[in-house]
Design a protein around this motif. Structure first.
Motif, mmCIF file in Angstrom:
data_model
loop_
_atom_site.group_PDB
_atom_site.id
_atom_site.type_symbol
_atom_site.label_atom_id
_atom_site.label_comp_id
_atom_site.label_asym_id
_atom_site.label_seq_id
_atom_site.Cartn_x
_atom_site.Cartn_y
_atom_site.Cartn_z
ATOM 1 N N GLN A 180 0.827 -1.209 0.000
ATOM 2 C CA GLN A 180 0.000 0.000 0.000
ATOM 3 C C GLN A 180 0.861 1.259 0.000
ATOM 4 O O GLN A 180 0.545 2.248 -0.665
ATOM 5 N N ALA A 181 1.973 1.236 0.759
ATOM 6 C CA ALA A 181 2.841 2.402 0.834
ATOM 7 C C ALA A 181 3.492 2.692 -0.511
ATOM 8 O O ALA A 181 3.540 3.847 -0.962
ATOM 9 N N ILE A 182 3.987 1.638 -1.177
ATOM 10 C CA ILE A 182 4.607 1.818 -2.494
ATOM 11 C C ILE A 182 3.574 2.325 -3.498
ATOM 12 O O ILE A 182 3.841 3.244 -4.282
ATOM 13 N N GLY A 183 2.387 1.737 -3.439
ATOM 14 C CA GLY A 183 1.331 2.160 -4.352
ATOM 15 C C GLY A 183 0.900 3.597 -4.140
ATOM 16 O O GLY A 183 0.514 4.285 -5.084
ATOM 17 N N ALA A 184 0.976 4.056 -2.897
ATOM 18 C CA ALA A 184 0.563 5.433 -2.590
ATOM 19 C C ALA A 184 1.638 6.447 -2.934
ATOM 20 O O ALA A 184 1.381 7.650 -2.957
ATOM 21 N N GLY A 185 2.880 5.954 -3.177
ATOM 22 C CA GLY A 185 3.966 6.870 -3.526
ATOM 23 C C GLY A 185 4.894 7.217 -2.387
ATOM 24 O O GLY A 185 5.620 8.213 -2.455
ATOM 25 N N ALA A 186 4.908 6.392 -1.325
ATOM 26 C CA ALA A 186 5.799 6.653 -0.187
ATOM 27 C C ALA A 186 7.253 6.421 -0.568
ATOM 28 O O ALA A 186 7.560 5.586 -1.418
ATOM 29 N N LEU A 187 8.154 7.150 0.086
ATOM 30 C CA LEU A 187 9.588 6.986 -0.145
ATOM 31 C C LEU A 187 10.201 5.945 0.779
ATOM 32 O O LEU A 187 11.136 5.239 0.412
ATOM 33 N N ASP A 188 9.686 5.859 1.983
ATOM 34 C CA ASP A 188 10.240 4.941 2.976
ATOM 35 C C ASP A 188 9.200 4.721 4.060
ATOM 36 O O ASP A 188 8.258 5.510 4.220
ATOM 37 N N ILE A 189 9.367 3.634 4.811
ATOM 38 C CA ILE A 189 8.402 3.308 5.852
ATOM 39 C C ILE A 189 9.124 2.628 6.995
ATOM 40 O O ILE A 189 10.096 1.894 6.789
ATOM 41 N N ASP A 190 8.671 2.884 8.216
ATOM 42 C CA ASP A 190 9.298 2.298 9.398
ATOM 43 C C ASP A 190 8.311 2.370 10.550
ATOM 44 O O ASP A 190 7.155 2.777 10.372
ATOM 45 N N GLN A 191 8.770 2.012 11.740
ATOM 46 C CA GLN A 191 7.941 2.047 12.932
ATOM 47 C C GLN A 191 8.653 2.860 13.996
ATOM 48 O O GLN A 191 9.875 2.758 14.151
ATOM 49 N N ASP A 192 7.900 3.690 14.734
ATOM 50 C CA ASP A 192 8.542 4.466 15.788
ATOM 51 C C ASP A 192 8.532 3.692 17.101
ATOM 52 O O ASP A 192 8.055 2.551 17.171
ATOM 53 N N ASP A 193 9.052 4.310 18.160
ATOM 54 C CA ASP A 193 9.194 3.624 19.439
ATOM 55 C C ASP A 193 7.859 3.246 20.064
ATOM 56 O O ASP A 193 7.787 2.341 20.897
ATOM 57 N N ASP A 194 6.785 3.946 19.678
ATOM 58 C CA ASP A 194 5.463 3.665 20.231
ATOM 59 C C ASP A 194 4.656 2.701 19.360
ATOM 60 O O ASP A 194 3.484 2.454 19.634
ATOM 61 N N GLY A 195 5.281 2.187 18.289
ATOM 62 C CA GLY A 195 4.576 1.263 17.409
ATOM 63 C C GLY A 195 3.855 1.942 16.259
ATOM 64 O O GLY A 195 3.225 1.271 15.432
ATOM 65 N N GLY A 196 3.910 3.277 16.205
ATOM 66 C CA GLY A 196 3.279 4.010 15.114
ATOM 67 C C GLY A 196 3.975 3.740 13.790
ATOM 68 O O GLY A 196 5.183 3.498 13.750
ATOM 69 N N ILE A 197 3.221 3.779 12.712
ATOM 70 C CA ILE A 197 3.771 3.541 11.378
ATOM 71 C C ILE A 197 4.245 4.870 10.799
ATOM 72 O O ILE A 197 3.454 5.797 10.612
ATOM 73 N N VAL A 198 5.537 4.971 10.544
ATOM 74 C CA VAL A 198 6.140 6.206 10.051
ATOM 75 C C VAL A 198 6.372 6.090 8.551
ATOM 76 O O VAL A 198 7.011 5.146 8.087
ATOM 77 N N VAL A 199 5.856 7.057 7.815
ATOM 78 C CA VAL A 199 5.968 7.043 6.358
ATOM 79 C C VAL A 199 6.617 8.341 5.895
ATOM 80 O O VAL A 199 6.208 9.433 6.308
ATOM 81 N N LEU A 200 7.638 8.220 5.030
ATOM 82 C CA LEU A 200 8.274 9.391 4.436
ATOM 83 C C LEU A 200 7.780 9.578 3.017
ATOM 84 O O LEU A 200 7.593 8.603 2.281
ATOM 85 N N THR A 201 7.582 10.849 2.636
ATOM 86 C CA THR A 201 7.068 11.168 1.314
ATOM 87 C C THR A 201 7.798 12.376 0.740
ATOM 88 O O THR A 201 8.522 13.067 1.453
ATOM 89 N N GLU A 202 7.564 12.616 -0.549
ATOM 90 C CA GLU A 202 7.952 13.909 -1.107
ATOM 91 C C GLU A 202 7.080 14.975 -0.443
ATOM 92 O O GLU A 202 5.908 14.707 -0.124
ATOM 93 N N PRO A 203 7.607 16.183 -0.203
ATOM 94 C CA PRO A 203 6.810 17.207 0.478
ATOM 95 C C PRO A 203 5.449 17.469 -0.173
ATOM 96 O O PRO A 203 4.443 17.619 0.529
#
Length: 268
Positions: A180-203
């Motif tokens: 889903q992240a790749i399809g949406a156009g995300a640059l990178d994806i990870d998880q933070d210390d609280d379990g939240g899903i962190v997604v990087l994108t073009e501004p």
């Protein structure tokens, strides 16, 4: 996370200087008083950092989904937690207003990006919001001077990116998330210390990617912000544990100022 270097946590080892005295009673009293001051300093510092963290979480939640806790569930949870932690109502209201680009009095806040270079080629970009640029610069210049930081262009060493944090979920598997992240156009994806899903994108894609993932995964957006991600060829190694501790003190001192919203370093 690949390519993502937000502020890294460092544990500071604090030393103490003991004065030698020929008087046993004086030495005992001095040691006891030094310990009281040292312990109080640690407690006060921890409280300040906690208040700074609470304020920034309230601001981000307000910015992401609005200033009304009755329709912003994430903000409602944070407000309740802040009250439980003894965070003053005036400070809660000010943090929420900051998320809407306003001061507690309703005055518009100005977004300011400060660029500084520290010793050992460590570059920093500091994002601020303030109703008084002159006062902010006066306050922060004292910190810059103390830590040997000079104001000079550094943003060319970074790339600006969007950062989205989605609520934690145990129902979304990794493959679906990546797809889903790749399809949406995300640059990178990870998880933070609280379990939240962190997604990087073009501004320019932060809103579109956030909404696409929110719809596809059925998850709420906890926060959105723009960050400065250091370029791979601009990253530098921290030369020693002692300097890592000094950088941690520098960033901690900056974070004590409510106007400072984000600090980004080019450390590897």
């Amino acid at each position: 996370m690949t390519g993502l270097r937000l502020l890294q946590s460092c544990f500071c080892a604090r030393g103490s200087l003991r004065r030698i005295s020929t008087s046993r009673s004086l030495l005992s009293g001095h040691s006891r008083w030094s310990k009281i001051k040292h312990d109080k300093g640690k407690v006060d510092g921890a409280k300040t950092r906690q208040r700074s963290t609470i304020a920034k979480e309230l601001t981000n939640a307000s910015k992401a989904s609005g200033a009304d806790p009755t329709i912003n569930a994430r903000l409602a949870v944070l407000v309740a937690s802040a009250k439980k932690a003894g965070f003053p109502k005036a400070s809660i209201d000010a943090a929420i207003a900051r998320g809407q680009g306003k001061s507690s009095s309703g005055a518009s806040l100005e977004n300011i990006t400060l660029e500084v270079m520290l010793p050992h080629a460590v570059a920093a970009v500091i994002e601020c919001q303030t109703d008084s640029k002159a006062r902010l610069l006066q306050d922060l210049r004292e910190i810059f001077k103390y830590y040997g930081a000079n104001m000079t262009p550094t943003t060319y060493l970074f790339e600006k990116k969007g950062r989205i944090v989605l609520e934690p979920s145990t129902e979304v598997d990794e493959e679906e998330l990546l797809e889903q992240a790749i399809g949406a156009g995300a640059l990178d994806i990870d998880q933070d210390d609280d379990g939240g899903i962190v997604v990087l994108t073009e501004p320019s894609q932060i809103t579109a990617v956030g909404e696409a993932l929110k719809t596809a995964l059925g998850l709420k957006i906890e926060s959105t912000e723009f960050i400065w991600d250091p370029k791979d060829d601009a990253k530098v190694e921290v030369p020693s544990p002692e300097y890592a501790e000094k950088l941690a003190r520098f960033t901690s001192k900056l974070e004590d100022d409510a106007s400072v919203q984000g600090i980004y370093l080019n450390t590897a």
